[in-house]
Design a protein around this motif. Structure first.
Motif, short mmCIF file in Angstrom:
data_model
loop_
_atom_site.label_atom_id
_atom_site.label_comp_id
_atom_site.label_asym_id
_atom_site.label_seq_id
_atom_site.Cartn_x
_atom_site.Cartn_y
_atom_site.Cartn_z
N ALA A 130 0.81 -1.22 0.00
CA ALA A 130 0.00 0.00 0.00
C ALA A 130 0.84 1.26 0.00
CB ALA A 130 -0.94 -0.01 1.21
N HIS A 131 2.01 1.24 -0.62
CA HIS A 131 2.82 2.45 -0.70
C HIS A 131 2.07 3.54 -1.46
CE1 HIS A 131 6.04 -0.59 0.02
NE2 HIS A 131 6.46 0.37 0.81
N THR A 132 2.16 4.76 -0.95
CA THR A 132 1.42 5.88 -1.51
C THR A 132 2.36 6.93 -2.10
OG1 THR A 132 1.50 7.20 0.52
CG2 THR A 132 -0.29 5.58 0.32
N LEU A 133 1.77 7.95 -2.68
CA LEU A 133 2.54 9.08 -3.21
C LEU A 133 3.37 9.73 -2.10
CD1 LEU A 133 1.42 11.67 -5.78
CD2 LEU A 133 2.13 12.51 -3.54
N ASP A 134 2.82 9.79 -0.88
CA ASP A 134 3.55 10.37 0.24
C ASP A 134 4.79 9.52 0.57
OD1 ASP A 134 1.40 12.46 1.75
OD2 ASP A 134 0.54 10.92 0.47
N ASP A 135 4.64 8.20 0.54
CA ASP A 135 5.78 7.31 0.78
C ASP A 135 6.85 7.53 -0.29
OD1 ASP A 135 4.58 5.98 3.00
OD2 ASP A 135 3.37 4.81 1.60
N GLN A 136 6.41 7.71 -1.52
CA GLN A 136 7.35 7.94 -2.61
C GLN A 136 8.15 9.21 -2.38
OE1 GLN A 136 8.74 6.24 -4.83
NE2 GLN A 136 7.97 6.60 -6.89
N ALA A 137 7.47 10.26 -1.97
CA ALA A 137 8.14 11.54 -1.72
C ALA A 137 9.16 11.41 -0.59
CB ALA A 137 7.11 12.60 -1.37
N GLU A 138 8.79 10.70 0.48
CA GLU A 138 9.71 10.50 1.60
C GLU A 138 10.94 9.69 1.15
OE1 GLU A 138 5.88 10.38 4.58
OE2 GLU A 138 7.11 8.59 4.32
N THR A 139 10.71 8.71 0.29
CA THR A 139 11.81 7.90 -0.22
C THR A 139 12.79 8.74 -1.02
OG1 THR A 139 10.42 5.92 -0.28
CG2 THR A 139 12.40 5.89 -1.65
N VAL A 140 12.26 9.65 -1.84
CA VAL A 140 13.14 10.55 -2.60
C VAL A 140 14.00 11.37 -1.66
CG1 VAL A 140 13.20 12.54 -4.16
CG2 VAL A 140 11.61 10.67 -4.60
N LEU A 141 13.40 11.93 -0.60
CA LEU A 141 14.15 12.74 0.34
C LEU A 141 15.22 11.93 1.07
CD1 LEU A 141 11.36 14.94 1.98
CD2 LEU A 141 13.09 15.65 0.34
N ILE A 142 14.86 10.72 1.49
CA ILE A 142 15.81 9.85 2.19
C ILE A 142 17.00 9.54 1.31
CG2 ILE A 142 16.14 7.53 3.12
CD1 ILE A 142 13.21 7.69 4.11
N ARG A 222 5.18 16.93 -6.13
CA ARG A 222 6.31 17.36 -6.96
C ARG A 222 7.52 16.44 -6.76
NH1 ARG A 222 5.93 24.00 -6.89
NH2 ARG A 222 4.08 24.10 -8.23
N LEU A 223 7.72 15.96 -5.55
CA LEU A 223 8.81 15.01 -5.33
C LEU A 223 8.55 13.69 -6.05
CD1 LEU A 223 9.46 15.68 -1.55
CD2 LEU A 223 11.11 16.01 -3.39
N ALA A 224 7.29 13.26 -6.05
CA ALA A 224 6.93 12.03 -6.77
C ALA A 224 7.07 12.24 -8.28
CB ALA A 224 5.51 11.61 -6.41
N LEU A 225 6.73 13.44 -8.76
CA LEU A 225 6.90 13.75 -10.17
C LEU A 225 8.37 13.71 -10.56
CD1 LEU A 225 5.82 14.73 -12.91
CD2 LEU A 225 5.94 17.08 -12.02
#
Length: 362
Positions: A130-142, A222-225
């Motif tokens: 159930a990974h979401t767009l928010d999880d994706q953004a956090e992953t980019v930052l990490i 935007r991070l997910a984009l």
């Protein structure tokens, strides 16, 4: 998606589109922890499955990490909800002592191992998370904070392989707020895991930064984009590396442990392509897996600095690289002296004639 729609529940039509390419599967494993994201996955998948005349069997799997007193109760709550939704349920437990450091990484690895084993047992090819767009953004930052290259900044793909199982993330383009709104519309309750806000964990700290970043325009969307655009570029780069490999590498060696490039042709490649080609060759010939990007960049820079001078030899990730004026040869490193292992650092500038024909890099 327009900002005004960020809290709209996921519609029936949207749910069908999210899972449409999975309808031919015989069994699907749903990873359901009991939190809002995974409970939404369960609810949406069950609603989608009910709309089909024929479709896959759904099995919800809850991993009880046995790290919190509430975990068993939460697993039972998922079991009751799955039963009400007409979905089979399994609870798997991560038994044994827990590490004092790297706890979240260890828990994640244990979770995927258990999910993979259950998928094999059930005859399922796919595990849905159930990974979401928010999880994706956090992953980019990490990954940005850790100094990842383009491959890392591409973050999570909709599908990837892990422990021999295909992981599918159908909710990856949806913000968490829409999933919470969906659960509210359906009257589904969910668990609240306090570790998601525990500042001891990197992801929790990144999550705390998100509201402030959003005020500056660096929203989760935007991070997910950014991740999607990098993944698109990554696909093109991988294709270019494959073409370069076909052009520069010779036929396979009998032992499969040697690759050879023409040094002049190698130096003419764009730096990113040459760097990736070198990393692929080392990973393929060596026995220590993928090369750490920083180490690979330092080696690549040294090869460039030594171009045209005396021949050099270096070791990295279980491979030996020999650069002369005419060729770049990558071979499996020899065993270490006296220990049955490998010589840890080959820095001699003398070269030797390699035995056997070179290997093609595919």
């Amino acid at each position: 998606m327009p900002a005004a729609d960020v809290t709209l529940p996921v519609s029936v039509g949207e749910a069908k589109a999210l899972f449409a390419d999975l309808s031919s599967e015989s069994v699907l494993i749903l990873a359901v922890s009991g939190g809002p994201d995974s409970m939404a996955l369960l609810a949406l998948a069950a609603r989608w499955r009910a709309s089909l005349k024929r479709g896959p069997e759904l099995i919800a799997v809850t991993i009880d990490h046995r790290m919190r007193p509430e975990s068993a109760k939460e697993a039972n709550a998922v079991k009751r909800h799955a039963r009400d939704a007409g979905v089979k349920h399994r609870t798997l437990r991560w038994n044994g002592p827990k590490p004092k450091t790297g706890l979240q990484d260890a828990a994640r690895a244990a979770r995927y191992r258990l999910l993979s084993a259950e998928a094999a047992k059930a005859g399922a090819r796919l595990v849905l998370t159930a990974h979401t767009l928010d999880d994706q953004a956090e992953t980019v930052l990490i990954r940005l904070a850790r100094g990842s290259g383009l491959s890392g900044l591409a973050a999570m793909a909709r599908e990837s392989d892990m422990f021999g199982t295909r992981i599918v993330r159908p909710l990856l383009d949806l913000p968490k707020a829409r999933l919470v709104a969906t659960l509210g519309q359906l009257g589904v309750v969910y668990a609240d895991d306090p570790s998601n806000r525990d500042p001891r964990f990197t992801r929790a700290r990144m999550r705390m930064l998100m509201p402030g970043l959003a005020e500056e325009g660096l929203t989760a969307a935007r991070l997910a984009l950014l991740a999607r655009r990098i993944r698109r570029a990554e696909t093109a780069l991988q294709a270019a590396v494959g073409q370069a490999a076909d052009h520069l590498a010779w036929s396979p060696a009998a032992d499969g442990l040697r690759i050879e490039f023409g040094a002049g042709e190698f130096r003419q490649l764009p730096e990113e392509i040459a760097l990736r080609l070198l990393g692929r060759a080392i990973a393929q010939v060596g026995d220590e897996g993928p090369v750490e990007l920083g180490k690979l960049e330092r080696l690549f820079a040294e090869l460039g600095e030594q171009a045209g001078s005396a021949p050099i030899r270096r070791t990295l990730a279980g491979a030996v690289l020999t650069l002369t004026a005419r060729r770049l040869v990558i071979e499996r490193a020899p065993p270490r002296r006296g220990s049955g292992g490998r010589i840890s650092a080959l820095t001699t500038r003398k070269t030797r004639k390699s035995e056997g024909p070179p290997r093609r890099l595919g």
